[in-house]
Motif scaffolding. Structure first.
Motif, PDB file in Angstrom:
ATOM      1  N   SER A 197      11.568  -5.097  -7.641  1.00  0.00           N
ATOM      2  CA  SER A 197      10.140  -4.852  -7.419  1.00  0.00           C
ATOM      3  C   SER A 197       9.677  -3.592  -8.129  1.00  0.00           C
ATOM      4  CB  SER A 197       9.855  -4.719  -5.919  1.00  0.00           C
ATOM      5  OG  SER A 197      10.340  -3.486  -5.419  1.00  0.00           O
ATOM      6  N   ARG A 198       8.366  -3.345  -8.041  1.00  0.00           N
ATOM      7  CA  ARG A 198       7.793  -2.061  -8.394  1.00  0.00           C
ATOM      8  C   ARG A 198       8.284  -1.028  -7.381  1.00  0.00           C
ATOM      9  NH1 ARG A 198       6.278  -2.009 -13.593  1.00  0.00           N
ATOM     10  NH2 ARG A 198       4.283  -2.987 -14.060  1.00  0.00           N
ATOM     11  N   ALA A 199       7.749   0.196  -7.465  1.00  0.00           N
ATOM     12  CA  ALA A 199       8.241   1.262  -6.601  1.00  0.00           C
ATOM     13  C   ALA A 199       7.127   1.956  -5.840  1.00  0.00           C
ATOM     14  CB  ALA A 199       9.035   2.273  -7.425  1.00  0.00           C
ATOM     15  N   GLY A 200       6.208   1.138  -5.307  1.00  0.00           N
ATOM     16  CA  GLY A 200       5.175   1.694  -4.447  1.00  0.00           C
ATOM     17  C   GLY A 200       5.786   2.293  -3.194  1.00  0.00           C
ATOM     18  N   ALA A 201       5.136   3.309  -2.650  1.00  0.00           N
ATOM     19  CA  ALA A 201       5.715   4.071  -1.534  1.00  0.00           C
ATOM     20  C   ALA A 201       5.970   3.210  -0.302  1.00  0.00           C
ATOM     21  CB  ALA A 201       4.790   5.236  -1.180  1.00  0.00           C
ATOM     22  N   ILE A 202       5.011   2.376   0.071  1.00  0.00           N
ATOM     23  CA  ILE A 202       5.170   1.576   1.285  1.00  0.00           C
ATOM     24  C   ILE A 202       6.253   0.520   1.080  1.00  0.00           C
ATOM     25  CG2 ILE A 202       4.004   0.127   2.967  1.00  0.00           C
ATOM     26  CD1 ILE A 202       3.074   3.078   2.878  1.00  0.00           C
ATOM     27  N   THR A 203       6.272  -0.087  -0.110  1.00  0.00           N
ATOM     28  CA  THR A 203       7.323  -1.058  -0.415  1.00  0.00           C
ATOM     29  C   THR A 203       8.701  -0.433  -0.244  1.00  0.00           C
ATOM     30  OG1 THR A 203       5.958  -2.336  -1.940  1.00  0.00           O
ATOM     31  CG2 THR A 203       8.335  -2.496  -2.233  1.00  0.00           C
ATOM     32  N   LEU A 204       8.899   0.761  -0.782  1.00  0.00           N
ATOM     33  CA  LEU A 204      10.209   1.401  -0.689  1.00  0.00           C
ATOM     34  C   LEU A 204      10.545   1.779   0.747  1.00  0.00           C
ATOM     35  CD1 LEU A 204      10.639   3.610  -3.865  1.00  0.00           C
ATOM     36  CD2 LEU A 204      10.793   1.148  -3.560  1.00  0.00           C
ATOM     37  N   SER A 205       9.565   2.196   1.512  1.00  0.00           N
ATOM     38  CA  SER A 205       9.819   2.513   2.922  1.00  0.00           C
ATOM     39  C   SER A 205      10.276   1.269   3.681  1.00  0.00           C
ATOM     40  CB  SER A 205       8.562   3.099   3.577  1.00  0.00           C
ATOM     41  OG  SER A 205       8.265   4.363   3.038  1.00  0.00           O
ATOM     42  N   GLU A 206       9.683   0.128   3.366  1.00  0.00           N
ATOM     43  CA  GLU A 206      10.083  -1.119   4.024  1.00  0.00           C
ATOM     44  C   GLU A 206      11.474  -1.561   3.562  1.00  0.00           C
ATOM     45  OE1 GLU A 206       5.627  -2.921   4.931  1.00  0.00           O
ATOM     46  OE2 GLU A 206       6.829  -3.843   3.344  1.00  0.00           O
TER      47      GLU A 206
END
Length: 374
Positions: free
Chosen positions: A275-284
């Motif tokens: 995936s991309r590395a958006g902050a919320i995505t990485l937190s999940e």
């Protein structure tokens, strides 16, 4: 309690504000809320859909290139910064909040600065490993700077007061278990690794094109099971697969769709995320302890996705491929390097889970109450 929130521009700033408001409402149902957003921002739709009231100001960001068109835009931005701050002061005085919370984006700048100038207690929340310009500007004025990632601290004014809270995570993400998710997806008997890949709601062309190479190989050797979301603008992905002789509807190990509406199930069931590395995505991803191959977007402010991705890579929780280096062969090689060895996969899984902060809502609420108690 009366709570004013400001944040907008992208879902990465809006959804944390909504999560904070939702948790406060659970703890204190009588709380009154007011959001302030940009008049033309997506926060208008998302905040209203969540059932919260919103007032509007008009604000924009500066453009660095000094073309005639951008110079005119920047002059308008200066004018808007003054008018938006004046309007924000009026809205804040009329609402008279107990606390003001900024979650980033252009709109939170004039709003939180106005609140501080009026003497209202304010806090900000920074979602990324590299903070945005607005939050860096506000840091020394607010009572607390709440960080999702401790790596961000070194980029702020040292005089600010910091607390690491993490990013708010959707309850359904935390609650969904691996075995239950596989069962709901009809994959409980599946033994091959599950790859989950996506590039955001619109889709990311580079991810779609490179994933086609990996999925086309898997369609032949059946090495992996794929769940891939190509996004609103990525329907061409299906044509690319067919051009390689692969009909996704005929392959029992390909689930290719425009969106992932059941992210909680897909994330819990998978063995690796691309995936991309958006902050919320990485937190999940961290909350579920999922190894990842991250392809940060180079088109975001301050290149913050690269910093987000490297915060995981430096802890051996993810591998990073910069977009300029991404090819189908490179992606295949990188995915295989993690998934082929169960010990490597488990090491990345454990390291991702060590980074997780799963009680962010509680930490944020506690910080707000501490500020209010003086």
């Amino acid at each position: 309690m009366k709570v004013l929130l400001a944040g907008g521009g992208t879902a990465g700033h809006i959804n944390p504000a909504l999560a904070i408001a939702g948790y406060i409402k659970e703890q204190e149902p009588d709380t009154e809320f007011l959001f302030i957003g940009n008049r033309d921002g997506m926060e208008q739709r998302l905040v209203k859909a969540a059932g919260f009231p919103i007032e509007s100001v008009v604000i924009s960001g500066f453009r660095r290139s000094l073309s005639p068109k951008n110079t005119i835009h920047n002059i308008k931005t200066v004018s808007r910064s003054f008018t938006s701050r004046a309007l924000a002061k009026k809205i804040i005085k009329d609402f008279d909040p107990d606390i003001c919370i900024g979650t980033g984006g252009y709109v939170s700048g004039p709003v939180i600065l106005a609140a501080c100038n009026l003497g209202y207690p304010a806090v900000i929340h920074e979602q990324n490993a590299y903070p945005g310009v607005t939050n860096k500007m506000l840091a020394k004025n607010v009572k607390r700077v709440m960080l999702a990632n401790e790596d961000a601290k070194k980029h702020f004014d040292s005089r600010a007061s910091f607390v690491v809270t993490g990013n708010p995570i959707r309850p359904e993400i935390l609650a969904t278990k691996h075995d239950d998710a596989k069962k709901r997806l009809g994959l409980e008997q599946l033994e091959r690794p599950i790859i989950l890949s996506f590039g955001g709601s619109l889709g990311a062309k580079c991810i779609n094109e490179s994933m086609v190479e990996l999925m086309a190989r898997s369609a032949k050797d059946k090495k992996y099971y794929h769940i891939h979301a190509y996004g609103q603008q990525g329907a061409y992905t299906l044509d690319l697969l067919r051009a390689k002789g692969v009909d996704p509807e005929e392959c029992d190990n390909l689930d290719v769709r425009p969106y992932i509406d059941n992210m909680n199930e897909c994330l819990a069931a998978c063995d690796l995320v691309v995936s991309r590395a958006g902050a919320i995505t990485l937190s999940e991803i961290q909350a579920k302890g999922r190894p990842a191959v991250l392809i940060p977007s180079p088109f975001v402010a301050e290149n913050h996705q690269f910093h987000n991705a490297m915060s995981m890579a430096n802890k051996k929780a993810a591998l990073v491929i910069e977009q300029k280096d991404l090819t189908g062969d490179k992606l295949i090689q990188t995915v295989d390097s993690i998934v082929a060895d169960p010990k490597v996969l488990e090491k990345y899984r454990r390291n991702a889970q060590k980074m997780a902060i799963t009680d962010a809502n509680e930490r944020i609420y506690k910080t707000i109450k501490e500020v209010l108690s003086g």
